[in-house]
Design a protein around this motif. Structure first.
Motif, PDB file in Angstrom:
ATOM      1  N   ALA A 192       0.691  -1.272   0.076  1.00  0.00           N
ATOM      2  CA  ALA A 192      -0.078   0.033   0.013  1.00  0.00           C
ATOM      3  C   ALA A 192       0.787   1.271  -0.058  1.00  0.00           C
ATOM      4  O   ALA A 192       0.589   2.239  -0.700  1.00  0.00           O
ATOM      5  CB  ALA A 192      -0.811  -0.006   1.248  1.00  0.00           C
ATOM      6  N   TYR A 194       4.111   1.597  -0.993  1.00  0.00           N
ATOM      7  CA  TYR A 194       4.810   1.680  -2.253  1.00  0.00           C
ATOM      8  C   TYR A 194       4.020   2.234  -3.364  1.00  0.00           C
ATOM      9  O   TYR A 194       4.313   3.065  -4.062  1.00  0.00           O
ATOM     10  CB  TYR A 194       5.586   0.275  -2.775  1.00  0.00           C
ATOM     11  CG  TYR A 194       6.728  -0.010  -1.702  1.00  0.00           C
ATOM     12  CD1 TYR A 194       7.505   0.710  -1.457  1.00  0.00           C
ATOM     13  CD2 TYR A 194       6.835  -1.300  -1.217  1.00  0.00           C
ATOM     14  CE1 TYR A 194       8.777   0.436  -0.695  1.00  0.00           C
ATOM     15  CE2 TYR A 194       7.867  -1.837  -0.348  1.00  0.00           C
ATOM     16  CZ  TYR A 194       8.758  -0.800  -0.126  1.00  0.00           C
ATOM     17  OH  TYR A 194       9.825  -1.020   0.753  1.00  0.00           O
ATOM     18  N   ALA A 195       3.008   1.508  -3.452  1.00  0.00           N
ATOM     19  CA  ALA A 195       1.871   2.032  -4.452  1.00  0.00           C
ATOM     20  C   ALA A 195       1.376   3.319  -4.413  1.00  0.00           C
ATOM     21  O   ALA A 195       0.769   4.070  -5.368  1.00  0.00           O
ATOM     22  CB  ALA A 195       0.641   1.092  -4.293  1.00  0.00           C
ATOM     23  N   LEU A 196       1.665   4.202  -3.087  1.00  0.00           N
ATOM     24  CA  LEU A 196       1.310   5.450  -3.186  1.00  0.00           C
ATOM     25  C   LEU A 196       2.631   6.410  -3.403  1.00  0.00           C
ATOM     26  O   LEU A 196       2.637   7.535  -3.432  1.00  0.00           O
ATOM     27  CB  LEU A 196       0.801   5.827  -1.652  1.00  0.00           C
ATOM     28  CG  LEU A 196      -0.784   5.402  -1.320  1.00  0.00           C
ATOM     29  CD1 LEU A 196      -0.838   5.507   0.020  1.00  0.00           C
ATOM     30  CD2 LEU A 196      -1.577   6.278  -1.958  1.00  0.00           C
ATOM     31  N   GLY A 197       3.612   5.675  -4.078  1.00  0.00           N
ATOM     32  CA  GLY A 197       4.793   6.505  -4.304  1.00  0.00           C
ATOM     33  C   GLY A 197       5.862   6.624  -3.110  1.00  0.00           C
ATOM     34  O   GLY A 197       6.624   7.455  -3.011  1.00  0.00           O
TER      35      GLY A 197
ATOM     36  N   MET B  52       4.578  -2.358 -10.015  1.00  0.00           N
ATOM     37  CA  MET B  52       4.631  -2.991  -8.590  1.00  0.00           C
ATOM     38  C   MET B  52       5.274  -4.302  -8.735  1.00  0.00           C
ATOM     39  O   MET B  52       5.725  -5.000  -7.823  1.00  0.00           O
ATOM     40  CB  MET B  52       3.226  -3.327  -8.054  1.00  0.00           C
ATOM     41  CG  MET B  52       2.672  -2.135  -7.465  1.00  0.00           C
ATOM     42  SD  MET B  52       3.603  -1.168  -6.053  1.00  0.00           S
ATOM     43  CE  MET B  52       2.760  -2.301  -4.842  1.00  0.00           C
ATOM     44  N   GLU B  80       8.792   6.162  -7.942  1.00  0.00           N
ATOM     45  CA  GLU B  80       7.955   6.832  -6.864  1.00  0.00           C
ATOM     46  C   GLU B  80       6.915   7.850  -7.455  1.00  0.00           C
ATOM     47  O   GLU B  80       5.907   7.963  -7.095  1.00  0.00           O
ATOM     48  CB  GLU B  80       8.835   7.610  -5.744  1.00  0.00           C
ATOM     49  CG  GLU B  80       9.414   6.521  -4.860  1.00  0.00           C
ATOM     50  CD  GLU B  80      10.856   6.154  -5.242  1.00  0.00           C
ATOM     51  OE1 GLU B  80      11.671   7.087  -5.528  1.00  0.00           O
ATOM     52  OE2 GLU B  80      11.199   5.092  -5.145  1.00  0.00           O
ATOM     53  N   ARG B  83       4.250   5.820  -9.398  1.00  0.00           N
ATOM     54  CA  ARG B  83       3.252   5.612  -8.646  1.00  0.00           C
ATOM     55  C   ARG B  83       2.263   6.362  -8.247  1.00  0.00           C
ATOM     56  O   ARG B  83       1.165   6.174  -7.590  1.00  0.00           O
ATOM     57  CB  ARG B  83       3.832   4.553  -7.248  1.00  0.00           C
ATOM     58  CG  ARG B  83       4.434   3.388  -7.901  1.00  0.00           C
ATOM     59  CD  ARG B  83       4.911   2.173  -7.025  1.00  0.00           C
ATOM     60  NE  ARG B  83       5.660   1.342  -7.793  1.00  0.00           N
ATOM     61  CZ  ARG B  83       6.831   0.666  -7.176  1.00  0.00           C
ATOM     62  NH1 ARG B  83       7.227   1.366  -5.995  1.00  0.00           N
ATOM     63  NH2 ARG B  83       7.512  -0.206  -7.865  1.00  0.00           N
ATOM     64  N   PHE B  90      -6.044  -2.608  -3.645  1.00  0.00           N
ATOM     65  CA  PHE B  90      -5.629  -3.876  -3.804  1.00  0.00           C
ATOM     66  C   PHE B  90      -6.930  -4.794  -3.601  1.00  0.00           C
ATOM     67  O   PHE B  90      -8.088  -4.192  -3.209  1.00  0.00           O
ATOM     68  CB  PHE B  90      -4.774  -4.395  -2.869  1.00  0.00           C
ATOM     69  CG  PHE B  90      -3.331  -3.570  -2.934  1.00  0.00           C
ATOM     70  CD1 PHE B  90      -2.539  -4.226  -3.524  1.00  0.00           C
ATOM     71  CD2 PHE B  90      -3.343  -2.278  -2.767  1.00  0.00           C
ATOM     72  CE1 PHE B  90      -1.161  -3.748  -3.972  1.00  0.00           C
ATOM     73  CE2 PHE B  90      -2.029  -1.703  -2.744  1.00  0.00           C
ATOM     74  CZ  PHE B  90      -1.096  -2.247  -3.579  1.00  0.00           C
ATOM     75  N   ASN B  94      -6.452  -2.858   2.681  1.00  0.00           N
ATOM     76  CA  ASN B  94      -5.228  -2.828   3.288  1.00  0.00           C
ATOM     77  C   ASN B  94      -5.051  -1.528   4.025  1.00  0.00           C
ATOM     78  O   ASN B  94      -4.028  -0.898   3.690  1.00  0.00           O
ATOM     79  CB  ASN B  94      -4.152  -3.406   2.504  1.00  0.00           C
ATOM     80  CG  ASN B  94      -3.951  -2.354   1.252  1.00  0.00           C
ATOM     81  OD1 ASN B  94      -4.656  -1.771   1.028  1.00  0.00           O
ATOM     82  ND2 ASN B  94      -2.676  -2.667   0.655  1.00  0.00           N
ATOM     83  N   HIS B 111       4.785  12.921  -0.034  1.00  0.00           N
ATOM     84  CA  HIS B 111       5.376  13.750  -1.291  1.00  0.00           C
ATOM     85  C   HIS B 111       5.458  14.976  -0.541  1.00  0.00           C
ATOM     86  O   HIS B 111       5.325  15.992  -1.501  1.00  0.00           O
ATOM     87  CB  HIS B 111       4.015  13.550  -2.341  1.00  0.00           C
ATOM     88  CG  HIS B 111       4.232  12.250  -2.845  1.00  0.00           C
ATOM     89  ND1 HIS B 111       5.260  11.645  -3.734  1.00  0.00           N
ATOM     90  CD2 HIS B 111       3.337  11.153  -2.851  1.00  0.00           C
ATOM     91  CE1 HIS B 111       4.914  10.344  -3.961  1.00  0.00           C
ATOM     92  NE2 HIS B 111       3.668  10.179  -3.735  1.00  0.00           N
ATOM     93  N   ARG B 159      -7.537   6.859  -0.209  1.00  0.00           N
ATOM     94  CA  ARG B 159      -6.107   7.151   0.077  1.00  0.00           C
ATOM     95  C   ARG B 159      -5.421   7.191  -1.167  1.00  0.00           C
ATOM     96  O   ARG B 159      -4.582   8.156  -1.299  1.00  0.00           O
ATOM     97  CB  ARG B 159      -5.727   5.699   0.858  1.00  0.00           C
ATOM     98  CG  ARG B 159      -4.080   5.851   1.209  1.00  0.00           C
ATOM     99  CD  ARG B 159      -3.864   4.495   2.301  1.00  0.00           C
ATOM    100  NE  ARG B 159      -3.996   3.325   1.465  1.00  0.00           N
ATOM    101  CZ  ARG B 159      -3.942   2.059   2.110  1.00  0.00           C
ATOM    102  NH1 ARG B 159      -3.473   2.353   3.313  1.00  0.00           N
ATOM    103  NH2 ARG B 159      -3.972   1.130   1.284  1.00  0.00           N
TER     104      ARG B 159
END
Lengths: 304, 250
Positions: A192, A194-197, B52, B80, B83, B90, B94, B111, B159
């Protein structure tokens, strides 16, 4: 019930028979259950009884000797003047150095192995070695400390040498405990992040460590309390048994509580055994306090 | 308008050839569904879109995936940043073991947004966009673990939206949810189409038929057929597609 699908008279008789047999079998199973219940309970009692016996004996022996003077006196030739001050301060100094060292190096190593290291043969060799080191007898670490810190680095039988030896002793345990705590953080949460950067470091700081902190802390405190109770490596590196002043620096000679207790209990005079009892009470109290701290911190930082 | 262009993509897990010569265009602000039996490569392809798959040991990729004209497998790509542009939801909800607020604010903080007011705004907008705001607005400080499975999944969508992506990848987002939560998420996906390009992997053919504009049917690592959803379900070109959607296998 067996045979209940057939309908003839004979089979009904058979049914009664099998019912009786089943009842008998049932009783047997119940007896077996009770028997093993009792066996397990007695096994548990055995451990508790041994502990109570030990505690009782020590309390009877030492409680009468435990007073303010005991904390404020140095070691002495006379039992009534003997106190644990130098040993207690020595132990505190040692743990004060060992705790931050092991915590920082241990957690960093665990993070490297779990989060950064690729699954190569080198990392597998390191991993296997760390697990094996966790099981090496403490006297071997004492010999290592004697060679490395006392002799090669010329630290002498000092607090620093003792603390560094203890650090080596505790490190593998803290690393393994921290690795387990880190591994318990679900992969899905890392994904989760990593998928947000997020990058690896951000994921470690914001996701992995907060979730595993309770486990890491508990493991660390418990392994440090093992270090407090260790005697053998300190005897090997030459911690002294009789010292009548407080350490004044990292390179001072020192003694620690288990050594002091060992010395008292090996004296011929009966009174010294009581002094040893008092020392054990103090040591046990310190260990209990550390375990209580571990439980407290675990509950506090437990994921909500 | 094409936003994603996949060109002669091959993917190997070690020696296993998991994706075979995939060529595909995905349209902007539309919903594309990937369907097919288990192990056909649909989730694998989804995960190549935000890289991923990089995390899996032994993955090798040939060909290119171009997003807005740029090959995301080129040498100098900042993964980064990629993504951040391409969000992901998912299969299992999660959420982090943090508060609802912290979950949504996580990506923005990563960020570099630290201004409290700005974060508050992002959290509110994202939760509203994920159709969760009204249910949680008084409980933002409470743990995300107290939410139901469906709410948790919408929180994960919020999110993902909070970092303002252009594309949203959804990997069987409702397979762990009950029918009512599933319906809510499907409605939400329809809403999100106004602003985002959505790619959704689903096991459920009815779901693909209900929500998507285009559907790609996968079998053994190949795209057998990709077409307008209505056409693919009513009048498929390939016999294998017809067999699958009529329930003859898979």
């Amino acid at each position: 019930m067996n045979g209940s699908t057939s309908v003839s008279n004979t089979s009904i008789n058979n049914n009664e028979k099998t019912d009786k047999q089943q009842l008998k079998h049932m009783m047997k199973r119940k007896r077996k259950n009770k028997f093993f219940h009792a066996v397990f309970f007695i096994s548990t009692l055995f451990g508790i009884a041994a502990l109570l016996l030990l505690l009782g004996q020590i309390l009877i022996q030492g409680l009468g000797w435990l007073n303010w003077d005991f904390f404020n006196n140095y070691s002495s030739r006379k039992p009534e003047n003997s106190g644990i001050k130098a040993a207690m301060v020595g132990t505190l100094w040692m743990i004060g150095i060992t705790a931050p060292l092991t915590f920082i190096i241990g957690v960093a190593t665990a993070l490297f192995l779990e989060e950064y290291a690729k699954d190569t043969w080198i990392s597998r060799v390191i991993q296997t070695n760390i697990s094996n080191l966790a099981g090496v007898p403490s006297i071997v670490y004492g010999l290592l400390g004697l060679t490395l810190f006392v002799r090669m680095l010329h630290l002498g039988p000092s607090i620093l040498a003792g603390a560094l030896t203890m650090t080596l002793l505790v490190l593998p345990i803290i690393i393994v405990a921290s690795q387990e705590a880190i591994r318990a953080v679900p992969v899905s949460q890392r994904h989760a992040s990593y998928a947000l950067g997020a990058n690896r470091w951000q994921t470690i700081v914001k996701v992995v460590l907060p979730s595993s902190f309770a486990g890491i802390l508990t493991g660390s405190i418990l392994s440090l309390s093992r270090a407090i109770g260790e005697t053998a490596p300190l005897i090997v590196i030459g911690a002294v048994a009789f010292i009548a002043r407080l350490p004044d620096g990292l390179l001072s000679k020192f003694t620690a509580m288990p050594i002091q207790i060992y010395t008292w209990s090996s004296q011929p005079q009966e009174e010294f055994h009581h002094v040893a009892g008092a020392g054990i009470i103090v040591l046990l109290f310190m260990l209990l306090a550390m375990n209580a701290l571990a439980i407290f911190l675990r509950n506090k930082y437990q994921r909500k | 308008m094409t936003i994603v262009n996949i060109d002669q993509l091959h993917l190997y897990y070690g020696t296993f050839h998991a994706l075979k010569n995939i060529n595909m265009n995905i349209n902007e602000k539309s919903i594309t569904a990937f369907i097919g039996p288990s192990g056909c490569g649909k989730s694998t392809l989804l995960r190549t879109l935000n890289r991923m798959n990089d995390m899996i040991k032994g993955v090798r990729i040939e060909g290119s995936v171009n997003i807005k004209g740029e090959n995301i497998y080129a040498q100098d790509v900042n993964v980064e940043l990629l993504r951040k542009e391409i969000g992901m939801v998912f299969q299992q909800p999660n959420p982090f073991p943090k508060s609802i607020y912290e979950n949504v604010a996580y990506g923005s903080k990563i960020h570099g947004i630290t201004n409290r007011k700005q974060l508050d705004e992002i959290v509110e907008t994202s939760l509203k966009n994920a159709a969760l705001w009204d249910e949680v607005k008084d409980d933002l400080k409470k743990s995300a673990y107290g939410l139901s499975g469906g709410q948790q999944q919408r929180l994960c969508i919020a999110r993902a939206l909070a970092v303002n992506p252009e594309i949203l990848l959804m990997d069987e987002p409702t397979s762990a949810l009950d029918p009512i939560s599933t319906l809510k998420i499907e409605e939400l996906i329809q809403d999100l189409k106004q602003r985002y390009t959505i790619v959704i992997v689903t096991h459920n053919m009815q779901q693909a038929a209900r929500v998507s504009d285009e559907t790609a049917f996968f079998l053994n690592g190949e795209v057998i057929e990709m077409d307008d959803t209505a056409t693919l379900f009513s009048n498929p070109n390939d016999q294998k597609t017809e067999d699958y959607i009529s329930g003859r296998f898979g």
